[in-house]
Scaffold this active site. Structure first.
Site, PDB file in Angstrom:
ATOM      1  N   HIS A 181     -30.709   7.265 -80.755  1.00 31.70           N
ATOM      2  CA  HIS A 181     -29.295   7.857 -80.481  1.00 31.70           C
ATOM      3  C   HIS A 181     -28.642   6.107 -80.040  1.00 31.70           C
ATOM      4  CE1 HIS A 181     -30.173  12.111 -79.628  1.00 31.70           C
ATOM      5  NE2 HIS A 181     -30.431  11.628 -80.543  1.00 31.70           N
ATOM      6  N   GLU A 239     -26.848   4.858 -77.799  1.00 34.41           N
ATOM      7  CA  GLU A 239     -27.286   4.857 -76.267  1.00 34.41           C
ATOM      8  C   GLU A 239     -28.955   3.582 -76.842  1.00 34.41           C
ATOM      9  OE1 GLU A 239     -26.421   7.993 -77.490  1.00 34.41           O
ATOM     10  OE2 GLU A 239     -25.800   9.423 -75.926  1.00 34.41           O
ATOM     11  N   TRP A 246      -4.512   9.571-114.363  1.00 31.86           N
ATOM     12  CA  TRP A 246      -4.167  10.144-113.453  1.00 31.86           C
ATOM     13  C   TRP A 246      -2.923  10.591-112.837  1.00 31.86           C
ATOM     14  CZ3 TRP A 246      -9.565  10.724-111.525  1.00 31.86           C
ATOM     15  CH2 TRP A 246     -10.663   9.649-112.072  1.00 31.86           C
ATOM     16  N   ARG A 291     -14.860  11.252 -99.621  1.00 30.10           N
ATOM     17  CA  ARG A 291     -16.298  11.472-100.141  1.00 30.10           C
ATOM     18  C   ARG A 291     -17.254  11.313 -99.732  1.00 30.10           C
ATOM     19  NH1 ARG A 291     -15.400  11.570-107.163  1.00 30.10           N
ATOM     20  NH2 ARG A 291     -13.833  13.660-106.436  1.00 30.10           N
ATOM     21  N   LEU A 333     -17.083  14.148-109.811  1.00 26.35           N
ATOM     22  CA  LEU A 333     -17.522  13.951-108.963  1.00 26.35           C
ATOM     23  C   LEU A 333     -18.032  13.142-107.447  1.00 26.35           C
ATOM     24  CD1 LEU A 333     -16.617  18.106-109.235  1.00 26.35           C
ATOM     25  CD2 LEU A 333     -14.887  16.193-108.704  1.00 26.35           C
ATOM     26  N   ARG A 383     -18.043   6.847-105.484  1.00 26.26           N
ATOM     27  CA  ARG A 383     -17.854   5.679-105.782  1.00 26.26           C
ATOM     28  C   ARG A 383     -17.064   5.138-104.787  1.00 26.26           C
ATOM     29  NH1 ARG A 383     -16.527   9.611-109.563  1.00 26.26           N
ATOM     30  NH2 ARG A 383     -14.256   8.666-109.887  1.00 26.26           N
ATOM     31  N   GLU A 397     -12.194  19.723-103.782  1.00 26.94           N
ATOM     32  CA  GLU A 397     -11.745  19.334-104.992  1.00 26.94           C
ATOM     33  C   GLU A 397     -11.360  20.495-106.176  1.00 26.94           C
ATOM     34  OE1 GLU A 397     -12.038  15.708-105.170  1.00 26.94           O
ATOM     35  OE2 GLU A 397     -13.313  15.109-103.760  1.00 26.94           O
ATOM     36  N   GLY A 415      -8.715  23.796-108.837  1.00 23.96           N
ATOM     37  CA  GLY A 415      -8.374  24.071-109.540  1.00 23.96           C
ATOM     38  C   GLY A 415      -7.150  24.697-108.455  1.00 23.96           C
ATOM     39  N   PRO A 416      -6.349  26.347-109.025  1.00 26.91           N
ATOM     40  CA  PRO A 416      -5.255  26.371-108.351  1.00 26.91           C
ATOM     41  C   PRO A 416      -6.271  28.390-108.082  1.00 26.91           C
ATOM     42  CG  PRO A 416      -4.528  25.551-110.752  1.00 26.91           C
ATOM     43  CD  PRO A 416      -6.299  26.017-110.541  1.00 26.91           C
TER      44      PRO A 416
END
Ligand SMILES: [Zn+2]
Length: 376
Positions: free
Chosen positions: A52, A54, A184, A198, A218, A221, A308, A310-311
């Site tokens: 940890h 500490e 884009w 990400r 996806l 990067r 990430e 769509g509708p």
């Protein structure tokens, strides 16, 4: 506490942030030891290295830890897990004072570390840098309390709330495939921030519709180190994911598909052979229950999930109440369409958004807002 204390805690928080991608499924923690105004030891937690924060700091300080003040971003643990309790090591090292940013968010352990330190005669101060420390460990807090991941819905939108530009919709299929990566919505600066998000996430969730429309990779990067690959998760009720999709062609023990199809169907076997893992869930109306998906991801020690999509999936996730936080990048563009709106959820009833923050990324404006508070 004085300005020095705030400055030292900021240093510990900076160390804690180095744990992004390296600490999960443990919390991100940073720690420094200060004696006579000088930093004599420091460290942050990395899961693979076990110690940890500490302990890393105590080891780096050696004898200089005696009489020092410890600044740590999370309450020291008082239980034995993969390592012995940090409280015992702090006491044994002769630390005089402990300044901690926040309590252990696990209700079972909360306060126990502070009690043990106080019982040993160590002065304990809490709450400095608490807001920042909590922000770092929202995912851990959510997961340790609910066994499900913290969900951030990320989207890139036109000013009129569309996920696609008009010309993308009109392209012929072949041309669209050829030019896919060149159109884009959001700026390069926004996309760099998405890769940072990400990197900080354990998994990414999308729907089959997004794969079919965009054929995205996806992947993370960011170029930053991570101990586990970003798990790419797809909801694909009919198992219609193409074997030629970029997602499948790059599968490397990092692709999980939730479906309502039988696990031993021919398509399921073909996808598995290509490197995907298939999880069959009993469906509700042909779609996997989002709660069941989150429970399975939580079981796999996924603390944070980036949505990430769509509708359809955006709408379903908002409707199901599983989204904790929104991160919406608005680009200064107008689509003029209403076919690919941000979320389709006709009967959506949301509480007012909380803790709203706006931030520029190049020409874009990102709106960050909370739907749920994991600390409540
Ligand atoms: Zn510990």
């Amino acid at each position: 506490m004085d300005a020095h204390a705030i400055r030292f805690m900021e240093h510990a928080l900076t160390l804690a942030r180095k744990g992004a991608g390296l600490a999960s499924p443990n919390p991100m923690v940073g720690c420094i030891l200060v004696r006579e105004g000088q930093i004599v030891g420091e460290g942050f937690h990395q899961y693979e290295l076990r110690d940890h924060a500490e302990i890393v700091a105590l080891k780096s300080a050696g004898e200089k830890a005696r009489g020092a003040t410890m600044y740590v971003t999370l309450e020291p643990c008082n239980h034995t897990g993969r390592t012995g309790p940090c409280t015992g090591a702090i006491i044994a090292a002769g630390v005089q004072r402990v300044v901690a940013a926040m309590e252990d968010p696990n209700p079972i352990n909360s306060g126990a570390g502070f009690d043990r330190l106080r019982a040993a005669g160590i002065e304990v101060f809490t709450g400095i840098g608490e807001e920042e420390a909590r922000l770092l460990n929202e995912p851990f807090t959510c997961w340790i309390r609910t066994k499900k991941p913290f969900v951030t819905l990320k989207s890139a939108l036109t000013l009129d709330g569309q996920l696609a530009l008009a010309r993308e919709l009109h392209k012929s299929r072949q041309r669209a495939r050829r030019q896919k990566r060149t159109t884009w919505i959001s700026s390069e600066e926004s996309r760099a921030e998405v890769h940072r998000m990400r990197h900080a996430a354990d998994a990414l969730l999308t729907g089959i519709g997004t794969i079919k429309a965009d054929d995205p990779l996806l992947t993370d990067r960011s170029g930053q180190p991570r101990r586990r690959q970003l798990l790419r998760v797809v909801l694909d009720s009919q198992l219609s994911l193409s074997l030629k999709s970029r997602l499948l062609r790059t599968a490397d023990d990092d692709l999980l598909i939730f479906t309502s199809e039988a696990p031993n169907s021919r398509k399921a076997r073909a996808l598995e052979k290509a490197g995907a893992e298939i999880v069959s869930l009993r469906s509700r109306g042909g779609r996997a229950s989002l709660e069941a998906v989150l429970a399975e991801l939580g079981r796999r020690e996924i603390l944070s999930l980036l949505l990430e999509a769509g509708p359809t999936l955006n709408g379903a996730a908002l409707g199901a109440g599983i989204v904790h936080k929104l991160m919406l990048f608005y680009a200064p563009k107008i689509s003029g369409q209403s076919r690919v709106s941000f979320a389709v959820a006709p009967d959506l009833r949301l509480a007012p958004l909380q803790r709203i923050r706006t931030q520029p990324f190049g020409p874009d404006i990102a709106v960050e807002a909370y739907l749920q508070d994991v600390f409540r």
